[in-house]
Enzyme design. Structure first.
Site, PDB file in Angstrom:
ATOM      1  N   ARG A 106      -8.311  15.970 -16.747  1.00  0.00           N
ATOM      2  CA  ARG A 106      -7.233  15.523 -17.634  1.00  0.00           C
ATOM      3  C   ARG A 106      -7.710  15.573 -19.096  1.00  0.00           C
ATOM      4  O   ARG A 106      -8.699  14.926 -19.458  1.00  0.00           O
ATOM      5  CB  ARG A 106      -6.848  14.082 -17.269  1.00  0.00           C
ATOM      6  CG  ARG A 106      -5.877  13.422 -18.222  1.00  0.00           C
ATOM      7  CD  ARG A 106      -4.503  14.028 -18.122  1.00  0.00           C
ATOM      8  NE  ARG A 106      -3.540  13.316 -18.954  1.00  0.00           N
ATOM      9  CZ  ARG A 106      -2.273  13.659 -19.053  1.00  0.00           C
ATOM     10  NH1 ARG A 106      -1.805  14.715 -18.399  1.00  0.00           N
ATOM     11  NH2 ARG A 106      -1.441  12.979 -19.819  1.00  0.00           N
TER      12      ARG A 106
ATOM     13  N   GLU B 263      -7.588 -12.444   7.065  1.00  0.00           N
ATOM     14  CA  GLU B 263      -8.955 -12.719   7.543  1.00  0.00           C
ATOM     15  C   GLU B 263      -9.660 -13.725   6.637  1.00  0.00           C
ATOM     16  O   GLU B 263     -10.838 -13.599   6.340  1.00  0.00           O
ATOM     17  CB  GLU B 263      -9.799 -11.437   7.620  1.00  0.00           C
ATOM     18  CG  GLU B 263      -9.139 -10.254   8.263  1.00  0.00           C
ATOM     19  CD  GLU B 263      -8.929 -10.427   9.746  1.00  0.00           C
ATOM     20  OE1 GLU B 263      -9.428 -11.417  10.305  1.00  0.00           O
ATOM     21  OE2 GLU B 263      -8.235  -9.583  10.326  1.00  0.00           O
TER      22      GLU B 263
HETATM   23  C1  LIG Z   1      -0.404  -7.570   6.128  1.00  0.00           C
HETATM   24  C2  LIG Z   1      -0.930  -8.778   6.833  1.00  0.00           C
HETATM   25  C3  LIG Z   1      -1.395  -8.676   8.143  1.00  0.00           C
HETATM   26  C4  LIG Z   1      -1.841  -9.817   8.831  1.00  0.00           C
HETATM   27  N1  LIG Z   1      -2.250  -9.696  10.149  1.00  0.00           N
HETATM   28  C5  LIG Z   1      -2.523 -10.836  10.867  1.00  0.00           C
HETATM   29  C6  LIG Z   1      -2.796 -10.749  12.266  1.00  0.00           C
HETATM   30  O1  LIG Z   1      -2.879  -9.660  12.848  1.00  0.00           O
HETATM   31  N2  LIG Z   1      -2.987 -11.907  12.952  1.00  0.00           N
HETATM   32  C7  LIG Z   1      -2.924 -13.135  12.363  1.00  0.00           C
HETATM   33  O2  LIG Z   1      -3.090 -14.144  13.047  1.00  0.00           O
HETATM   34  N3  LIG Z   1      -2.665 -13.244  11.022  1.00  0.00           N
HETATM   35  C8  LIG Z   1      -2.460 -12.127  10.269  1.00  0.00           C
HETATM   36  N4  LIG Z   1      -2.180 -12.211   8.922  1.00  0.00           N
HETATM   37  C9  LIG Z   1      -2.051 -13.537   8.313  1.00  0.00           C
HETATM   38  C10 LIG Z   1      -3.199 -13.918   7.388  1.00  0.00           C
HETATM   39  O3  LIG Z   1      -4.366 -14.145   8.118  1.00  0.00           O
HETATM   40  C11 LIG Z   1      -2.753 -15.127   6.565  1.00  0.00           C
HETATM   41  O4  LIG Z   1      -1.775 -14.652   5.657  1.00  0.00           O
HETATM   42  C12 LIG Z   1      -3.893 -15.798   5.824  1.00  0.00           C
HETATM   43  O5  LIG Z   1      -4.705 -16.530   6.713  1.00  0.00           O
HETATM   44  C13 LIG Z   1      -3.389 -16.760   4.728  1.00  0.00           C
HETATM   45  O6  LIG Z   1      -2.445 -17.625   5.243  1.00  0.00           O
HETATM   46  P1  LIG Z   1      -1.049 -17.838   4.448  1.00  0.00           P
HETATM   47  O7  LIG Z   1      -0.492 -16.517   4.134  1.00  0.00           O
HETATM   48  O8  LIG Z   1      -0.245 -18.770   5.274  1.00  0.00           O
HETATM   49  O9  LIG Z   1      -1.464 -18.510   3.089  1.00  0.00           O
HETATM   50  P2  LIG Z   1      -1.721 -20.062   2.842  1.00  0.00           P
HETATM   51  O10 LIG Z   1      -2.681 -20.601   3.844  1.00  0.00           O
HETATM   52  O11 LIG Z   1      -0.412 -20.745   2.684  1.00  0.00           O
HETATM   53  O12 LIG Z   1      -2.444 -19.995   1.422  1.00  0.00           O
HETATM   54  C14 LIG Z   1      -1.711 -19.870   0.187  1.00  0.00           C
HETATM   55  C15 LIG Z   1      -2.714 -20.042  -0.958  1.00  0.00           C
HETATM   56  O13 LIG Z   1      -3.328 -21.327  -0.853  1.00  0.00           O
HETATM   57  C16 LIG Z   1      -4.736 -21.174  -0.893  1.00  0.00           C
HETATM   58  N5  LIG Z   1      -5.365 -22.231  -0.112  1.00  0.00           N
HETATM   59  C17 LIG Z   1      -5.230 -22.476   1.209  1.00  0.00           C
HETATM   60  N6  LIG Z   1      -5.991 -23.529   1.570  1.00  0.00           N
HETATM   61  C18 LIG Z   1      -6.644 -23.922   0.442  1.00  0.00           C
HETATM   62  C19 LIG Z   1      -7.578 -24.959   0.161  1.00  0.00           C
HETATM   63  N7  LIG Z   1      -8.031 -25.776   1.118  1.00  0.00           N
HETATM   64  N8  LIG Z   1      -8.008 -25.108  -1.116  1.00  0.00           N
HETATM   65  C20 LIG Z   1      -7.579 -24.279  -2.087  1.00  0.00           C
HETATM   66  N9  LIG Z   1      -6.694 -23.273  -1.882  1.00  0.00           N
HETATM   67  C21 LIG Z   1      -6.236 -23.098  -0.637  1.00  0.00           C
HETATM   68  C22 LIG Z   1      -4.983 -19.812  -0.286  1.00  0.00           C
HETATM   69  O14 LIG Z   1      -6.265 -19.328  -0.635  1.00  0.00           O
HETATM   70  C23 LIG Z   1      -3.847 -19.012  -0.904  1.00  0.00           C
HETATM   71  O15 LIG Z   1      -4.205 -18.637  -2.205  1.00  0.00           O
HETATM   72  C24 LIG Z   1      -1.814 -11.074   8.185  1.00  0.00           C
HETATM   73  C25 LIG Z   1      -1.388 -11.161   6.846  1.00  0.00           C
HETATM   74  C26 LIG Z   1      -0.964 -10.031   6.179  1.00  0.00           C
HETATM   75  C27 LIG Z   1      -0.510 -10.158   4.759  1.00  0.00           C
END
Ligand SMILES: Cc1cc2nc3c(=O)[nH]c(=O)nc-3n(C[C@H](O)[C@H](O)[C@H](O)COP(=O)(O)OP(=O)(O)OC[C@H]3O[C@@H](n4cnc5c(N)ncnc54)[C@H](O)[C@@H]3O)c2cc1C
Length: 395
Positions: free
Chosen positions: A279, A374
């Site tokens: 580029r 994870e």
């Molecule tokens: C594309 C995709 C595929 C997935 N595949 C799977 C699967 O195959 N099987 C499965 O079981 N799950 C799966 N997941 C789920 C994934 O593991 C969860 O989204 C993840 O564990 C976070 O949970 P949550 O989204 O409910 O966020 P929450 O737990 O609600 O967290 C929201 C925010 O709060 C923060 N937080 C949480 N607890 C604390 C604390 N104690 N102190 C400070 N901050 C905190 C988090 O870091 C985050 O920033 C998948 C998710 C995605 C996006």
């Protein structure tokens, strides 16, 4: 297009691998470049991954349940498995997710915690990619804190009856078998959580797909719904008690991400270097400007250090010495650096960087999910913080 660059030489990375590991890495890279890379932009744009087709091919390659022993699994080293994850995620995090969920979550749970009957029934077909697995832990209201899960398995005579739902489950709508974690009234410590091997054709099981994702579009993500799903007593994983069951499997999948996310970062950096070399801006190649070279050099350091940490953790795992805190350290570092690198590489590509003609914005968007699943970055920071201070700050 094959992806080779001088990046690995900067760190003499191959000097840390043995001949078998290099051969496995090269085989997976060649498959990824020839079979997956040409189509991945379309699969992502259309949000349609031909999961069964790809799983069968990955099974033929020996990439499913790769580091598990017996039952049709190849039994490679953990490092070799990590290298496969790295090469697959260099194409797309969605492909590596398919492999992680199949091998490290669903197959590992059955392999580690299952009965002989469960292992013989599912593992050979899953290793071959003939049967697809998913892993249901997360619920709509319980992600980072799965101990609060509401899905329940209740005894009815010798049977178990499953009710509740899971959310964000990779491979859910295409799975033949779901490993599902549920509360039971079995009272042993630390909780009554147990795992169940659920054939997805069991009446009362459904798995509606989640649409409108802007990340991991080349991956199937689903809700799992259990409406009086009746299972025989033999469906329970006999050796998994409490949250240790799912958390051990998650440790396996996180290990793959330590390598995988660095693959996505490497692909972004190689793309940005190649782009900058051709580029022209202000009458000469972008690669010839000091600002560009500073960006490239700084990113190369992180990609190289990410490989070194991954290889080191691979060796620890192969010796059976890796700890959950070390896995958290690697997962946090690889995902956090990879997403920064993807965003920085996007700047080098300018406007072209926002299209699917190049892999960079796709990797950046995918890495948003990889940062969250994870165990989120924050949860891994808390895990490392607890290890260093002796004080748990999760609550
Ligand atoms: C594309 C995709 C595929 C997935 N595949 C799977 C699967 O195959 N099987 C499965 O079981 N799950 C799966 N997941 C789920 C994934 O593991 C969860 O989204 C993840 O564990 C976070 O949970 P949550 O989204 O409910 O966020 P929450 O737990 O609600 O967290 C929201 C925010 O709060 C923060 N937080 C949480 N607890 C604390 C604390 N104690 N102190 C400070 N901050 C905190 C988090 O870091 C985050 O920033 C998948 C998710 C995605 C996006």
């Amino acid at each position: 297009m094959s992806r080779t660059s001088t990046l690995p030489q900067l760190f003499a990375l191959d000097s840390l691998l043995d001949a078998d590991e290099i051969a496995i890495r090269d085989t997976v890279r060649s498959f990824a470049d020839s079979r997956l890379r040409p189509h991945i932009g379309d699969w992502f744009e259309d949000a349609k991954l031909p999961v069964r087709e790809i799983a069968a091919e990955l099974g033929g390659l020996g990439a499913l349940g790769m580091h598990l022993e017996g039952y049709g699994c190849p039994g490679t080293s953990a490092t070799a498995y990590g290298l496969a994850c790295l090469e697959l995620e260099a194409v797309d995090s969605g492909i590596r997710s398919l492999v992680s969920v199949q091998g490290s979550l669903a197959m590992f749970s059955i392999h580690h915690w299952g009965s002989e009957e469960q292992k013989n029934e599912w593992l050979p077909r899953m290793a071959a990619g003939e049967a697809i697995g998913c892993f249901g832990l997360t619920e709509p209201d319980f992600g980072s804190n799965p101990s609060g899960m509401r899905t329940q398995a209740k005894r009815d005579g010798d049977d178990w009856v499953l009710n509740g739902s899971k959310m964000w489950i990779t491979n859910g709508s295409v799975a033949d078998v779901a490993v599902v974690w549920a509360q039971t009234d079995l009272a042993d410590s630390p909780s009554g959580i147990r795992g169940f091997v659920v054939p997805t054709d069991t009446p009362g099981f459904s798995a509606p797909e989640i649409h409108k994702k802007m990340s991991l579009r080349a991956s199937v993500t689903s809700e799992l719904v259990f409406d009086d799903v009746r299972l025989p007593a033999s469906a329970m994983l006999p050796k998994a008690e409490g949250l240790r069951g799912p958390l051990t499997a998650l440790g396996e999948a996180r290990f793959g991400i330590i390598f995988g996310a660095i693959g996505a970062a490497r692909d972004c950096l190689e793309t940005a270097i190649a782009y900058a070399q051709t580029r022209e801006v202000f009458d000469k190649p972008l690669a010839g400007y000091q600002i560009t070279q500073t960006k490239i050099a700084d990113m190369a350091l992180e990609v190289g250090k990410g490989h070194l940490l991954a290889y080191h953790l691979g060796r620890l795992k192969d010796r059976g010495e890796i700890t959950p805190e070390q896995v958290s350290t690697g997962k946090l570092n690889s995902t956090r650096e990879a997403i920064k690198i993807a965003r920085e590489c996007r700047t080098i590509l300018g406007a072209n960087g926002i299209t699917l003609e190049y892999p960079v914005i796709r990797h950046a968007n995918n890495l948003e999910s990889v940062l969250t699943y994870e165990g989120t970055s924050e949860v891994h920071q808390l895990t490392i913080g607890r290890a260093l201070t002796g004080s748990a700050a999760f609550r």
